[in-house]
Design an enzyme around this catalytic site. Structure first.
Site, PDB file in Angstrom:
ATOM      1  N   MET A  41       0.840  -1.200   0.000  1.00 10.77           N
ATOM      2  CA  MET A  41       0.000   0.000   0.000  1.00 10.77           C
ATOM      3  C   MET A  41       0.879   1.255   0.000  1.00 10.77           C
ATOM      4  SD  MET A  41      -3.385  -0.955   2.138  1.00 10.77           S
ATOM      5  CE  MET A  41      -2.742  -0.565   3.741  1.00 10.77           C
TER       6      MET A  41
ATOM      7  N   HIS B 288       9.094   1.628   3.540  1.00 11.02           N
ATOM      8  CA  HIS B 288      10.127   1.661   4.572  1.00 11.02           C
ATOM      9  C   HIS B 288      11.000   0.426   4.358  1.00 11.02           C
ATOM     10  CE1 HIS B 288       7.636  -1.407   6.417  1.00 11.02           C
ATOM     11  NE2 HIS B 288       6.614  -0.572   6.499  1.00 11.02           N
TER      12      HIS B 288
ATOM     13  N   GLN C 136      -2.386 -12.104   8.127  1.00 14.96           N
ATOM     14  CA  GLN C 136      -2.555 -11.860   6.696  1.00 14.96           C
ATOM     15  C   GLN C 136      -1.780 -12.894   5.884  1.00 14.96           C
ATOM     16  OE1 GLN C 136      -2.446  -7.848   4.728  1.00 14.96           O
ATOM     17  NE2 GLN C 136      -0.348  -8.433   4.294  1.00 14.96           N
TER      18      GLN C 136
ATOM     19  N   HIS D 169       9.330  -2.971   3.453  1.00 13.07           N
ATOM     20  CA  HIS D 169       8.949  -3.146   2.044  1.00 13.07           C
ATOM     21  C   HIS D 169      10.178  -3.429   1.190  1.00 13.07           C
ATOM     22  CE1 HIS D 169       5.588  -0.338   3.398  1.00 13.07           C
ATOM     23  NE2 HIS D 169       4.915  -1.362   2.933  1.00 13.07           N
TER      24      HIS D 169
ATOM     25  N   GLN E  33       6.113 -11.222   7.527  1.00 14.80           N
ATOM     26  CA  GLN E  33       5.689 -11.876   8.768  1.00 14.80           C
ATOM     27  C   GLN E  33       5.088 -10.869   9.747  1.00 14.80           C
ATOM     28  OE1 GLN E  33       5.367 -14.973   9.606  1.00 14.80           O
ATOM     29  NE2 GLN E  33       4.911 -14.644  11.776  1.00 14.80           N
ATOM     30  N   LYS E  34       5.437  -9.586   9.577  1.00 19.38           N
ATOM     31  CA  LYS E  34       4.846  -8.512  10.382  1.00 19.38           C
ATOM     32  C   LYS E  34       3.323  -8.645  10.464  1.00 19.38           C
ATOM     33  CE  LYS E  34       3.998  -4.189  11.818  1.00 19.38           C
ATOM     34  NZ  LYS E  34       2.888  -3.770  11.014  1.00 19.38           N
TER      35      LYS E  34
ATOM     36  N   VAL F 147      11.160  -6.611   9.606  1.00 24.51           N
ATOM     37  CA  VAL F 147      12.284  -5.670   9.725  1.00 24.51           C
ATOM     38  C   VAL F 147      11.927  -4.660  10.820  1.00 24.51           C
ATOM     39  CG1 VAL F 147      13.659  -3.927   8.517  1.00 24.51           C
ATOM     40  CG2 VAL F 147      12.900  -5.988   7.313  1.00 24.51           C
TER      41      VAL F 147
HETATM   42  P1  AMP Z   1       1.619  -2.714   3.556  1.00 23.33           P
HETATM   43  O1  AMP Z   1       2.113  -1.722   2.572  1.00 23.33           O
HETATM   44  O2  AMP Z   1       1.664  -2.262   4.975  1.00 23.33           O
HETATM   45  O3  AMP Z   1       0.310  -3.356   3.150  1.00 23.33           O
HETATM   46  O4  AMP Z   1       2.673  -3.906   3.535  1.00 23.33           O
HETATM   47  C1  AMP Z   1       3.050  -4.534   2.328  1.00 23.33           C
HETATM   48  C2  AMP Z   1       3.827  -5.781   2.654  1.00 23.33           C
HETATM   49  O5  AMP Z   1       4.977  -5.428   3.429  1.00 23.33           O
HETATM   50  C3  AMP Z   1       3.022  -6.791   3.493  1.00 23.33           C
HETATM   51  O6  AMP Z   1       3.300  -8.104   3.043  1.00 23.33           O
HETATM   52  C4  AMP Z   1       3.566  -6.557   4.878  1.00 23.33           C
HETATM   53  O7  AMP Z   1       3.457  -7.696   5.713  1.00 23.33           O
HETATM   54  C5  AMP Z   1       5.011  -6.236   4.576  1.00 23.33           C
HETATM   55  N1  AMP Z   1       5.624  -5.505   5.698  1.00 23.33           N
HETATM   56  C6  AMP Z   1       5.118  -4.416   6.337  1.00 23.33           C
HETATM   57  N2  AMP Z   1       5.934  -4.053   7.350  1.00 23.33           N
HETATM   58  C7  AMP Z   1       6.974  -4.931   7.354  1.00 23.33           C
HETATM   59  C8  AMP Z   1       8.140  -5.097   8.160  1.00 23.33           C
HETATM   60  N3  AMP Z   1       8.400  -4.280   9.172  1.00 23.33           N
HETATM   61  N4  AMP Z   1       8.976  -6.114   7.862  1.00 23.33           N
HETATM   62  C9  AMP Z   1       8.713  -6.955   6.836  1.00 23.33           C
HETATM   63  N5  AMP Z   1       7.630  -6.854   6.042  1.00 23.33           N
HETATM   64  C10 AMP Z   1       6.766  -5.859   6.293  1.00 23.33           C
END
Ligand code: AMP
Length: 287
Positions: free
Chosen positions: A30, A34, A153, A37, A148-149, A176
């Site tokens: 989305m 950071h 999901q 991602h 895994q965060k 991370v």
């Molecule tokens: P989002 O943009 O928040 O929907 O996240 C996109 C992808 O990045 C999803 O698969 C999340 O699980 C992953 N993600 C978000 N934060 C982290 C993190 N701190 N470490 C690893 N993967 C992450």
């Protein structure tokens, strides 16, 4: 890196790559990138020939009182970060491309969507499952990468892929973290400096749970009590703090084998989640 906005253009481009025998990797996001991602993009870069990152703030996974309008958006910055990570295609469709007029089909997930985030965010995982199924159908990657965060999901995505016979492999990558242990999240941007200091409470709770199990505690209630106690000094109350089976997400009373400790908490305006996998008789490999 190429930015593509429409499904036909993306399909045409990927068809060309596929006919040149190149494998395709997908990282659904989305935006508001950071290091979490970026780690998924880098893993995709190592694993597949063509890396597609989707950037779509999916309205159907936000509840009516959630932060859809306020969700951080900065596509220029995201595009620069993706290009630097070696991404080939940034797929950034407008909402109408994914949900055109007349759209009325939804993927509904069963028991895995009920506990944890499901109790706090009704309908959230149907939104996630629907958009992920669509993205997997649009891109048709060999491998798709998730963090895994968002442990629940990741389990749900694996379930959807199995249940709907979607021919993609799902790879789940480690969380991370910031140097003090806070899991990276786009929502960390909502934290004021004092809140940012308190936000480390979530990781401290997980540390305490890991330490309790490493010290031989096998009673889930006692481990949860230790985790709660570790958060208290930060003035952070969890919305939920649960010890569940790592595959089914069913609550556990006694710790035996692999469990997931998952929690969510509001810190200021941010709603944060975190989790850790713990195997009885050993911790999850953290130093
Ligand atoms: P989002 O943009 O928040 O929907 O996240 C996109 C992808 O990045 C999803 O698969 C999340 O699980 C992953 N993600 C978000 N934060 C982290 C993190 N701190 N470490 C690893 N993967 C992450």
């Amino acid at each position: 890196m190429r930015t593509i906005r429409t499904i036909p253009e993306l399909r045409e481009h990927l068809q060309m790559e596929r006919s040149a025998q190149r494998t395709i990797g997908l990282v659904p996001t989305m935006g508001a990138f950071h290091a979490g991602h970026v780690s998924l993009m880098e893993r995709a870069r190592q694993t597949t020939d063509v890396v597609v990152v989707s950037l779509f703030v999916n309205p159907t996974q936000f509840g009516p009182s959630e932060d859809l309008a306020a969700y951080p958006r900065d596509e220029q910055r995201d595009a620069a970060m993706a290009a630097k990570a070696g991404v080939d295609v940034l797929f950034g469709p407008p909402v109408e491309e994914i949900y055109p007029a007349g759209f009325q089909t939804t993927v509904t997930v069963g028991a895995l969507a009920e506990p944890l985030e499901g109790t706090q965010r009704p309908g959230h995982f149907d939104g996630v499952a629907t958009v992920v199924a669509k993205l997997l159908n649009i891109v048709q990657p060999e491998v798709a990468f998730f963090g895994q965060k968002d442990a629940q999901q990741a389990l749900i995505v694996r379930r959807v892929v199995r249940d709907l016979d979607i021919p993609a492999r799902i790879e789940v990558c480690p969380t991370v973290r910031e140097p003090d242990g806070l899991a990276m999240s786009s929502r960390n941007a909502y934290l004021e400096p004092a809140e940012r200091e308190r936000a480390v409470a979530l990781r401290r709770a997980l540390d305490a749970a890991e330490q309790a199990v490493a010290a031989g505690e096998r009673d889930a209630g006692a481990v949860a009590t230790a985790a709660h106690a570790a958060m208290a000094p930060y003035g952070v109350e969890p919305e939920y703090l649960a010890l569940v089976d790592a595959e089914s997400l069913a609550p556990v009373d006694h710790i035996d084998g692999e469990i997931l400790v998952a929690l969510a908490a509001r810190v200021g305006h941010a709603r944060l989640i975190d989790n850790t996998l713990i195997t009885a008789n050993q911790t999850n490999g953290r130093p």
